[in-house]
Motif scaffolding. Structure first.
Motif, short mmCIF file in Angstrom:
data_model
loop_
_atom_site.label_atom_id
_atom_site.label_comp_id
_atom_site.label_asym_id
_atom_site.label_seq_id
_atom_site.Cartn_x
_atom_site.Cartn_y
_atom_site.Cartn_z
N CYS A 289 0.85 -1.19 0.00
CA CYS A 289 0.00 0.00 0.00
C CYS A 289 0.89 1.24 0.00
N GLY A 290 0.43 2.28 -0.66
CA GLY A 290 1.20 3.51 -0.70
C GLY A 290 0.41 4.63 -1.33
N THR A 291 0.93 5.84 -1.22
CA THR A 291 0.29 7.01 -1.82
C THR A 291 0.75 7.16 -3.25
N VAL A 292 -0.21 7.19 -4.16
CA VAL A 292 0.07 7.34 -5.59
C VAL A 292 -0.31 8.74 -6.03
N CYS A 293 0.61 9.41 -6.72
CA CYS A 293 0.34 10.75 -7.25
C CYS A 293 0.37 10.70 -8.77
N LEU A 294 -0.56 11.39 -9.38
CA LEU A 294 -0.68 11.44 -10.82
C LEU A 294 -0.24 12.81 -11.32
N THR A 295 0.56 12.85 -12.37
CA THR A 295 0.94 14.10 -13.02
C THR A 295 0.56 14.02 -14.49
N ALA A 296 0.24 15.17 -15.07
CA ALA A 296 -0.21 15.23 -16.45
C ALA A 296 0.66 16.20 -17.24
N THR A 297 1.14 15.78 -18.40
CA THR A 297 1.91 16.63 -19.30
C THR A 297 1.23 16.62 -20.66
N ILE A 298 1.00 17.81 -21.25
CA ILE A 298 0.35 17.94 -22.54
C ILE A 298 1.29 18.64 -23.49
N THR A 299 1.38 18.13 -24.72
CA THR A 299 2.34 18.68 -25.68
C THR A 299 1.93 20.05 -26.22
N GLU A 300 0.68 20.40 -26.09
CA GLU A 300 0.18 21.67 -26.62
C GLU A 300 -0.03 22.66 -25.47
N PRO A 301 0.70 23.79 -25.45
CA PRO A 301 0.61 24.72 -24.32
C PRO A 301 -0.75 25.38 -24.15
N THR A 302 -1.58 25.42 -25.20
CA THR A 302 -2.89 26.05 -25.07
C THR A 302 -3.94 25.12 -24.46
N ILE A 303 -3.55 23.87 -24.19
CA ILE A 303 -4.43 22.93 -23.50
C ILE A 303 -3.82 22.66 -22.13
#
Length: 754
Positions: free
Chosen positions: A683-697
């Motif tokens: 068991c552990g704490t899971v963190c999600l990160t998001a990267t998008i290739t288009e800076p306007t999104i």
């Protein structure tokens, strides 16, 4: 004529799971033609129907009767999008269930319009085309079109201005009678209007005593009066009550798929339509226009222009950057590409966006493309390196980097991990890079013969197999770090033991070219005082493609399911799958396969086949490996190598949809993501990160971190905002899940503004 300036649709925001499977595999939980080959017992599948249609239009309009790599990849991407629709078993319109005729028509047209606009804008349209074909094909398996004595496609389906609902039964019209035997319900239809069956769990609920069910052992509504069903998905009586009409429905669905593709061609023309089907390969380049590039920019432009004119390409991707990403062009037109290329000039700005530029190129280039970077600097936006690797891995893209004067460490590791190479020596000219790297890397049928990504200092001896389908081969040695003296010796020996090849050597980097190599075992003798990578590859008339799959545990659609991200450690039902396309008659015999690990040890695996698809069941270890397939082709030795740059993970991440249609200037769309860990994890704490290739999104996670334990699936809601993104914008969304227990995984999602 489709008007691409208007908002088309945001329907069908989720199409199922995707990341790694080139042959059409999917989350197949419910009703549709079965997606692929396992357990189908002669049934026609979504893959087979789509392949039949694409092969027909390729031969009719381009004279192509056998698939090369680029056409095979196009077919794979279209099929992936097609079969992924079955990941959603709650939305009736996706499968034309529950008499959702108008809704299905709107969905098909939305995807058709999106595809046309994408192609006219030079963007990738394989996902919307595949999604539309799934729903279109399901119409013939799930409706009574065949029972109404039709033997040709419906003229209204997928056609602008035609109301499909006008053909349908009224809401209170009785369409079916009770069926005494739920596994064989011929003659249970009692309407002369078009109707489709209702499937339990979807958003259209069956009216008891009035409407038909989809039917089959997985449809609970089949037990509600009128009992039974009308689907023709397969030749299995336990799944398809109208199984005797299955093959006729599949034939009409194939004809309808051809008609749909021809309608797209008539809107976009042969050039863009050829790009959709991968008639030729893609030329994707990212060019640094910062002030330090002034001395070589004109030479770079000239050599790219020569290559673009020497070879035929289906798609051109051109990215420029300095302190940020500037030009982002994708077009099937060589004239537009060359015009924009001619306008490129350098500026006084520093180089700060090389990784972002590769990220942008990755999002615009299709699967299995080669991406070329021209710069003279090390990457300064290193925070994007991991998302870039995830993006290129998920799309099986290779990186080739020309960076004279830059440090070779990061660039060589990044390129080598993808199966590409980097040249950081000032002794290598742009012309050399074009002639000996770009020309072969953009070939339609490049295949890997040997892959050793991290060789230590010292002497090494390796062999690789040349089979009769290979017309060219090459051996590349790339230094993995800066060395005080890059001294090395390499000799390539033919099967008779004679030195062979044309050698190109520069500061520790070596490429040996082999023209018309003799079939047999070739030997490489290498000695280097630097850590290096060693790659042997060839150009073959036999297209071979490989990916991972998962044995689907759902009883509704036996077959394979997509692996999202990297395989989950310790799970015992993974499949390594290989599919073949040959430009000539080739017979593969006695195929074997193995996993090769970093210490050169091997794990032999059994390989089974149905003639065109080869697969192996295995539990993959938690370390990087190379997948080898070897045997005989036309009674001569045969071998292929497939790179798996990552390794099985303790944690899995899945997104309900690999492709999201977004509206411009909208505040947000919610994309749910699901994370789970293996039974052997902590068991552990899971963190999600998001990267998008288009800076306007932009993307925002409401709760980015949550507790995750074995046996529990945790859902994350990601809010995506499009702001001022113009229509036609294509971007990759990379989601990375990381646990405080040291586990991590990723998934790639395509976003499109329509």
């Amino acid at each position: 004529m489709v008007r691409c300036g208007s908002l088309l649709s945001t329907a069908g925001s989720s199409l199922g799971l995707v990341t790694l499977l080139c042959i059409c595999v999917c989350m197949h939980r419910a009703a549709a033609f079965w997606p692929n080959w396992q357990y189908t017992s002669g049934s026609e599948t979504h893959y087979a129907i789509t392949e039949t249609a694409i092969l027909q239009v390729l031969e009719s309009y381009f004279g192509i009767s056998n698939l090369g790599r680029s056409q095979k990849d196009a077919l794979g991407e279209i099929c992936d999008a097609n079969t992924e629709v079955d990941g959603d078993q709650t939305t009736a319109r996706l499968h034309v269930d529950g008499e959702a005729l108008d809704e299905a028509q709107h969905l098909i047209l939305s995807y058709k319009h999106a595809a046309i606009c994408d192609l006219l804008a030079g963007s990738d349209a394989r996902v919307p085309v595949g999604a539309a074909l799934h729903t279109l094909q399901d119409f013939y398996a799930h409706s009574n079109w065949v029972e109404l004595d039709h033997s040709t496609p419906c003229d209204c389906l997928g056609v602008d201005g035609c109301d499909l609902g006008d053909l349908g039964a009224a809401a209170d019209e009785i369409t079916c009678s009770d069926c005494a035997d739920a596994s064989g319900c011929e003659g249970n239809l009692v309407t002369d209007h078009v109707t489709t069956g209702y499937y339990s769990g979807e958003d259209k609920v069956k009216t008891e005593g009035v409407k038909c069910s989809h039917g089959g052992s997985t449809d609970k509504s089949a037990d509600i009066v009128p009992k039974g069903g009308i689907n023709k998905d397969s030749l299995w009586d336990s799944f398809s009550p109208h199984l005797t009409l299955h093959l006729l429905a599949a034939d009409i669905a194939a004809d309808a798929s051809v008609k749909f593709l021809e309608e797209i061609r008539s809107e976009v023309g042969d050039e863009a339509f050829g790009a959709l089907l991968g008639v030729e390969t893609t030329l994707a380049v990212a060019i640094d226009t910062s002030k330090h590039m002034a001395e070589m920019i004109e030479t770079i432009k000239h050599e790219i222009q020569v290559l673009a004119q020497e070879r035929r390409f289906s798609l051109f991707v051109l990215i420029t950057f300095s302190d940020s990403v500037k030009l982002q062009l994708s077009t099937p037109s060589v004239s537009i590409f060359l015009e924009e290329l001619s306008r490129i000039t350098t500026s006084e700005e520093p180089s700060k966006a090389s990784v972002a530029a590769l990220f942008a190129a990755s999002s615009r280039a299709p699967r299995s493309s080669s991406l070329f970077l021209f710069t003279d600097s090390e990457p300064t936006d290193a925070e994007l390196l991991k998302p870039l690797m995830y993006s290129t891995t998920s799309k099986l893209q290779r990186l080739f980097i020309f960076a004279p004067g830059a440090s070779n460490g990061i660039w060589s590791k990044l390129s080598t991990a993808s199966g590409g190479t980097s040249l950081c020596s000032r002794a290598v000219t742009v012309s050399m890079f074009k002639e000996i790297v770009m020309s072969s890397a953009t070939s339609a049928n490049t295949c890997m013969l040997l892959y050793e990504p991290n060789l230590s200092v010292g002497s090494h001896n390796y062999t690789f197999t040349v089979d009769p389908t290979l017309t060219e081969a090459s051996v590349t040695v790339t230094p993995l770090s800066e060395c005080a003296s890059a001294n090395q010796s390499i000799t390539v020996y033919d099967p008779r033991g004679n030195p062979a090849g044309t050698y190109h050597v520069s500061d520790g980097w070596t490429l040996v070219q082999l023209s018309n190599p003799d079939p047999g075992q070739w030997k490489i003798a290498l000695n280097s005082d630097c850590p290096v990578s060693l790659i042997a590859e060839g150009i073959s008339s036999l297209g071979v493609f490989f990916e991972f799959a998962l044995d689907n545990l759902s009883p509704a659609h036996p077959g394979y399911a997509v692996i999202n991200g990297e395989p989950l450690y310790g799970y015992s039902q993974y499949y390594a799958i290989m599919r073949l396309h040959s430009a000539q008659t080739s017979i593969l015999d006695s195929l074997l396969c193995s996993l090769q690990f970093q210490d050169d040890s091997r794990m032999e695996l059994p390989l089974t086949s149905d003639g065109t698809e080869y697969y192996v069941n295995a539990t993959f270890p938690a370390e990087p490996f190379v997948f080898d397939v070897y045997g005989e082709v036309d009674s001569a030795p045969f071998s292929r190598v497939f790179i798996w740059a990552g390794f099985p993970q303790m944690m899995n991440i899945a997104v309900y949809g690999s492709y999201y249609v977004l509206a411009p200037t909208k505040s947000a769309k919610i994309i749910p993501s699901f994370v789970s860990v293996s039974d052997s994890a902590n068991c552990g704490t899971v963190c999600l990160t998001a990267t998008i290739t288009e800076p306007t999104i932009t993307a925002e996670l409401v709760t980015p971190c949550q507790l995750t334990c074995p046996g529990k699936v945790v859902e994350f809601d990601l809010s995506v905002s499009t702001h001022e993104s113009p229509q036609g914008t294509v971007a990759n969304l990379i989601l990375v899940a990381e646990s405080d227990q040291g586990y991590s995984n990723y998934v790639a999602v395509q976003l499109q503004i329509v």
